[in-house]
Scaffold this motif. Structure first.
Motif, PDB file in Angstrom:
ATOM      1  N   TRP A   3     -95.705 -64.010  91.201  1.00 42.08           N
ATOM      2  CA  TRP A   3     -95.507 -63.267  89.959  1.00 42.08           C
ATOM      3  C   TRP A   3     -95.239 -61.787  90.214  1.00 42.08           C
ATOM      4  O   TRP A   3     -94.457 -61.147  89.492  1.00 42.08           O
ATOM      5  N   ALA A 299    -106.886 -57.032  83.548  1.00 38.33           N
ATOM      6  CA  ALA A 299    -107.565 -57.842  82.536  1.00 38.33           C
ATOM      7  C   ALA A 299    -107.128 -59.303  82.633  1.00 38.33           C
ATOM      8  O   ALA A 299    -107.887 -60.219  82.338  1.00 38.33           O
ATOM      9  N   LEU A 300    -105.888 -59.517  83.058  1.00 37.68           N
ATOM     10  CA  LEU A 300    -105.383 -60.888  83.192  1.00 37.68           C
ATOM     11  C   LEU A 300    -105.851 -61.544  84.488  1.00 37.68           C
ATOM     12  O   LEU A 300    -105.618 -62.726  84.703  1.00 37.68           O
ATOM     13  N   GLY A 301    -106.482 -60.750  85.351  1.00 34.60           N
ATOM     14  CA  GLY A 301    -107.027 -61.332  86.581  1.00 34.60           C
ATOM     15  C   GLY A 301    -106.332 -60.890  87.852  1.00 34.60           C
ATOM     16  O   GLY A 301    -106.570 -61.459  88.916  1.00 34.60           O
TER      17      GLY A 301
ATOM     18  N   GLY B  85    -109.827 -62.626  83.967  1.00 37.00           N
ATOM     19  CA  GLY B  85    -108.688 -63.525  83.822  1.00 37.00           C
ATOM     20  C   GLY B  85    -109.060 -64.992  83.862  1.00 37.00           C
ATOM     21  O   GLY B  85    -108.217 -65.846  83.612  1.00 37.00           O
ATOM     22  N   PHE B  90    -107.832 -61.637  76.370  1.00 41.80           N
ATOM     23  CA  PHE B  90    -107.823 -60.356  75.653  1.00 41.80           C
ATOM     24  C   PHE B  90    -106.637 -60.289  74.688  1.00 41.80           C
ATOM     25  O   PHE B  90    -105.524 -60.701  75.034  1.00 41.80           O
ATOM     26  N   GLN B  96     -99.675 -54.726  74.361  1.00 42.20           N
ATOM     27  CA  GLN B  96     -99.676 -54.591  75.832  1.00 42.20           C
ATOM     28  C   GLN B  96     -98.922 -55.714  76.512  1.00 42.20           C
ATOM     29  O   GLN B  96     -99.393 -56.289  77.502  1.00 42.20           O
ATOM     30  N   MET B  98     -95.652 -56.998  78.760  1.00 44.15           N
ATOM     31  CA  MET B  98     -94.785 -56.428  79.791  1.00 44.15           C
ATOM     32  C   MET B  98     -93.380 -56.272  79.186  1.00 44.15           C
ATOM     33  O   MET B  98     -92.764 -57.284  78.814  1.00 44.15           O
ATOM     34  N   PRO B  99     -92.902 -55.047  79.061  1.00 49.85           N
ATOM     35  CA  PRO B  99     -91.641 -54.840  78.333  1.00 49.85           C
ATOM     36  C   PRO B  99     -90.429 -55.482  78.996  1.00 49.85           C
ATOM     37  O   PRO B  99     -89.435 -55.755  78.334  1.00 49.85           O
ATOM     38  N   GLU B 100     -90.515 -55.746  80.311  1.00 48.43           N
ATOM     39  CA  GLU B 100     -89.351 -56.292  81.014  1.00 48.43           C
ATOM     40  C   GLU B 100     -89.320 -57.822  80.989  1.00 48.43           C
ATOM     41  O   GLU B 100     -88.362 -58.420  81.460  1.00 48.43           O
ATOM     42  N   LEU B 101     -90.407 -58.423  80.483  1.00 47.45           N
ATOM     43  CA  LEU B 101     -90.463 -59.889  80.458  1.00 47.45           C
ATOM     44  C   LEU B 101     -90.281 -60.389  79.030  1.00 47.45           C
ATOM     45  O   LEU B 101     -90.754 -59.747  78.079  1.00 47.45           O
ATOM     46  N   GLU B 105     -92.035 -65.520  79.371  1.00 50.23           N
ATOM     47  CA  GLU B 105     -92.490 -65.020  80.672  1.00 50.23           C
ATOM     48  C   GLU B 105     -93.807 -64.261  80.544  1.00 50.23           C
ATOM     49  O   GLU B 105     -94.660 -64.325  81.439  1.00 50.23           O
ATOM     50  N   LEU B 109     -96.985 -65.320  82.562  1.00 51.96           N
ATOM     51  CA  LEU B 109     -97.514 -64.339  83.517  1.00 51.96           C
ATOM     52  C   LEU B 109     -99.040 -64.419  83.587  1.00 51.96           C
ATOM     53  O   LEU B 109     -99.632 -64.361  84.670  1.00 51.96           O
ATOM     54  N   ALA B 110     -99.672 -64.560  82.402  1.00 54.50           N
ATOM     55  CA  ALA B 110    -101.143 -64.583  82.373  1.00 54.50           C
ATOM     56  C   ALA B 110    -101.688 -65.727  83.221  1.00 54.50           C
ATOM     57  O   ALA B 110    -102.690 -65.572  83.930  1.00 54.50           O
ATOM     58  N   GLN B 112    -100.033 -67.200  85.739  1.00 53.03           N
ATOM     59  CA  GLN B 112     -99.683 -66.961  87.147  1.00 53.03           C
ATOM     60  C   GLN B 112    -100.628 -65.945  87.775  1.00 53.03           C
ATOM     61  O   GLN B 112    -101.069 -66.105  88.919  1.00 53.03           O
ATOM     62  N   VAL B 113    -100.926 -64.882  87.018  1.00 57.27           N
ATOM     63  CA  VAL B 113    -101.811 -63.837  87.553  1.00 57.27           C
ATOM     64  C   VAL B 113    -103.201 -64.414  87.815  1.00 57.27           C
ATOM     65  O   VAL B 113    -103.846 -64.081  88.813  1.00 57.27           O
ATOM     66  N   LEU B 139     -87.103 -60.269  74.320  1.00 64.88           N
ATOM     67  CA  LEU B 139     -87.955 -59.253  74.940  1.00 64.88           C
ATOM     68  C   LEU B 139     -88.850 -58.637  73.876  1.00 64.88           C
ATOM     69  O   LEU B 139     -88.521 -58.685  72.682  1.00 64.88           O
ATOM     70  N   ARG B 155    -100.554 -65.472  74.870  1.00 64.49           N
ATOM     71  CA  ARG B 155    -100.857 -65.109  76.258  1.00 64.49           C
ATOM     72  C   ARG B 155    -102.363 -65.198  76.524  1.00 64.49           C
ATOM     73  O   ARG B 155    -102.796 -65.667  77.578  1.00 64.49           O
TER      74      ARG B 155
END
Lengths: 406, 223
Positions: A3, A299-301, B85, B90, B96, B98-101, B105, B109-110, B112-113, B139, B155
């Motif tokens: 990611w 916050a997402l980990g 996470g 949250f 909040q 991600m402006p590019e995703l 995505e 992302l949440a 994947q992270v 977007l 998310r």
């Protein structure tokens, strides 16, 4: 795809923007720095290679000399020509003489050579007259010497050798040897062009009273790069002779070229450093601008190493793309180097410096893979560090603080 | 009837910040228990420490004293800051994202992270459940505030958290959009069985939760 790599790519190249400002300017900056570095290195390599070639062509791949003239060189020549590493071996004699034409005179360094030697390097540098015209009554002059004597092909000059002075001391009236200029050479080496005069070896030995002796032998080798090893091997069992490889003939000159190249590398590398610093500062401001996003990722980990990778990769990507662009720009600049140089000469009226000063028909080049590897390695290292500094700063922040900052 | 499962607990939480006038005590001693599937709200005036409390509960900050734990399936109650996470989702006031995703995505992302396998289908299903099935490729800049907040809710739920912490999720929205987002938030947490801790200024929204608290002078008390 991890990611953080996906996000790093998206942050560098946001969708919908063909030329994102930060990435474009950064990559262009690194690319120009790398191109400047490699263009200079490649041209310097070219000059070095060209000079090395000329040293070999002017002096031979290996020169055989002794403390005294070599007596009856035929046996030695036969033995050397039979060696597997030797392509050819020719005798020569050389010595200073006074050259005169009317009221103009100059010191000539006369070299006696074999006029039938089809591989003689001087043939390559004849720019007026013909090498094959050389006989006992003719001489080939260096360009600078001919100019000093105000002679052209077809004019006559007088040559006074030291042996003639000895004759005068013995009370005999010395008469100069008269030669017709049959060819002019221009090698690009001032010391050759301003002093060289080539006459047949037999004639030289008459004028210098050398008999059957010669001053040395010129060897051309099948592998010139192996000159050191071959010279050392041939020297074994011949203690009265000295085999001098071409690298030793102009050692200081070659060292100066190498040193110049090294210094230029460091000077040019500063350009890449400046570009990398600008990447670092821009990335820093981007990280500060993205403080809240950093907090959200935590916050997402996201782990700290993930954040380091996210921003460090951006520096690495800029470095990689900038280096690739630099390679492409290098090739383009060097491919069109004659046109670029012509334009510079036209705009600044310098004349053709390459031809006038270096006697090169075009800007010499020599691509060296190690230069490209070193440039890529250092550029990637510096741009990655430039990215890692803000990356570690971002990763070290408390998420609650990061989210409070805009 | 079995005892309800505790998904979030805090005991004796204290937090102060340095200020020119000396330490500013924001939370004096906060105790809190949230059970599985229930929704609770925390109201309070601006600067009362609501966001700070939420950050301590979620592990984004560390308390000066006391502890906050949440339920991590299979591991029981664990300290919040050690498991970001994993079991907490949250939703922030400013979305909040991600402006590019794009929306899809951002939701993926949440997962994947957090190191969870989440397919596009999972993220798509969540976006569809919040009414954005047709805008997954957009977007954040191409979405309205309400739509962004719905992406943020999706998310927050992708990792199936045991508790969702929402910090004034309607604070940046107009009244109608805020009401719609609030309705959606309560609906999706109810459907997913996720507990909700809602920080809000709105009495109306707070009234829709199972339990209401007020944070005042660093102390949390039932409304």
């Amino acid at each position: 795809m991890p990611w953080f790599l996906h996000l790093a790519l998206r942050q560098l190249f946001p969708p919908g923007k063909r030329f994102p400002a930060f990435a474009t300017v950064s990559i262009l900056g690194v690319g120009l720095g790398v191109a400047a570095l490699l263009v200079v290195q490649t041209v310097m390599n070219g000059f070095g290679e060209e000079h090395r070639l000329r040293i070999r062509e002017s002096f031979g791949d290996c020169v055989v000399v002794a403390r005294t003239p070599i007596e009856h060189p035929q046996d030695l020549l036969k033995a050397l020509r039979a060696d597997a590493a030797v392509a050819s071996a020719t005798p020569y004699s050389e010595g200073p003489a006074l050259a005169r034409q009317g009221d103009f005179s100059g010191v000539a360094f006369v070299r006696g050579i074999d006029p039938t030697d089809q591989g003689h390097p001087a043939r390559k540098y004849v720019f007026a007259g013909g090498f094959d015209e050389l006989d006992d009554g003719r001489v080939i002059l260096g360009f600078g010497l001919a100019r000093a004597l105000r002679v052209q092909v077809g004019d006559k000059i007088e040559v006074w050798s030291p042996a003639m002075a000895e004759r005068a001391e013995k009370g005999k009236a010395p008469l100069p040897a008269v030669f017709e200029v049959c060819a002019l050479v221009r090698t690009g080496f001032t010391e050759v062009d301003d002093r060289a005069a080539f006459i047949p070896l037999r004639r030289f030995n008459q004028l210098w009273s050398m008999g059957d002796r010669v001053h040395g032998l010129t060897l051309r080798l099948k592998e010139p790069a192996q000159a050191y090893e071959v010279a050392a091997r041939l020297n074994v069992g011949r203690p009265t002779l000295q085999f001098v490889p071409w690298q030793e003939i102009k050692k200081n000159f070659l060292e100066a070229i190498r040193f110049e190249k090294t210094m230029l590398f460091f000077l040019m590398f500063i350009i890449t450093l400046v570009a990398s610093f600008s990447i670092g500062s821009t990335l820093f401001s981007a990280v500060i601008r993205r403080s809240r996003e950093v907090g959200v990722l935590v916050a997402l980990g996201a782990r700290r190493l993930d954040l380091v990778a996210l921003f460090g990769l951006q520096g690495l990507l800029i470095g990689a793309l900038g280096t690739s662009l630099g390679f492409l720009l290098t090739w383009l600049i060097l491919f069109f180097r004659e046109q670029i140089l012509g334009t510079i000469n036209y705009l600044f009226g310098n004349g053709d410096m390459v031809a006038n000063v270096y006697q090169f028909s075009k800007v010499p080049l020599h691509y060296d893979a190690s230069d490209f590897f070193v440039a890529a390695f250092f550029t990637l290292l510096v741009t990655t560090i430039a990215g890692l500094v803000p990356a570690f700063w971002a990763a070290g922040r408390k998420p609650s603080e990061a989210m409070r900052d805009a | 009837m079995p005892d309800p499962i505790i998904v979030l607990s805090a005991q004796g939480l204290q937090k102060s910040f340095a200020s020119p006038a000396g330490p500013l005590e924001v939370l004096r001693s906060v105790d809190l228990v949230v059970h599985a599937g229930e929704s609770v709200s925390i109201r309070g005036s601006s600067g009362s420490g609501k966001t700070t409390l939420l950050q301590l509960l979620g592990g984004l900050d560390v308390a000066d004293a006391g502890e906050a734990n949440f339920l991590l399936p299979g591991r029981g109650l664990v300290p919040a800051h050690l498991n970001l996470g994993k079991g907490v989702g949250f939703v922030f006031q400013n979305y909040q994202l991600m402006p590019e995703l794009n929306a899809l995505e951002n939701v993926r992302l949440a997962a994947q992270v957090a190191g969870r396998p989440a397919t596009g289908a999972d993220a798509y299903a969540l976006l569809e459940s919040v009414g954005l099935g047709g805008r997954v490729r957009h977007l954040p800049s191409q979405l309205s505030g309400g739509e962004c907040q719905r992406v943020a809710i999706a998310r927050a739920l992708i990792n199936r958290p045991s508790v969702l912490l929402a910090d004034e999720p309607t604070g940046n929205l107009d009244e109608a959009t805020g009401a719609e987002v609030m309705r959606l938030l309560l609906q999706v947490v109810a459907e997913s069985g996720t507990a909700l801790v809602l920080v809000t200024h709105s009495r109306e929204f707070a009234a829709r939760t199972d339990r209401q608290w007020v944070l005042s002078n660093g102390v949390l008390s039932p409304a």
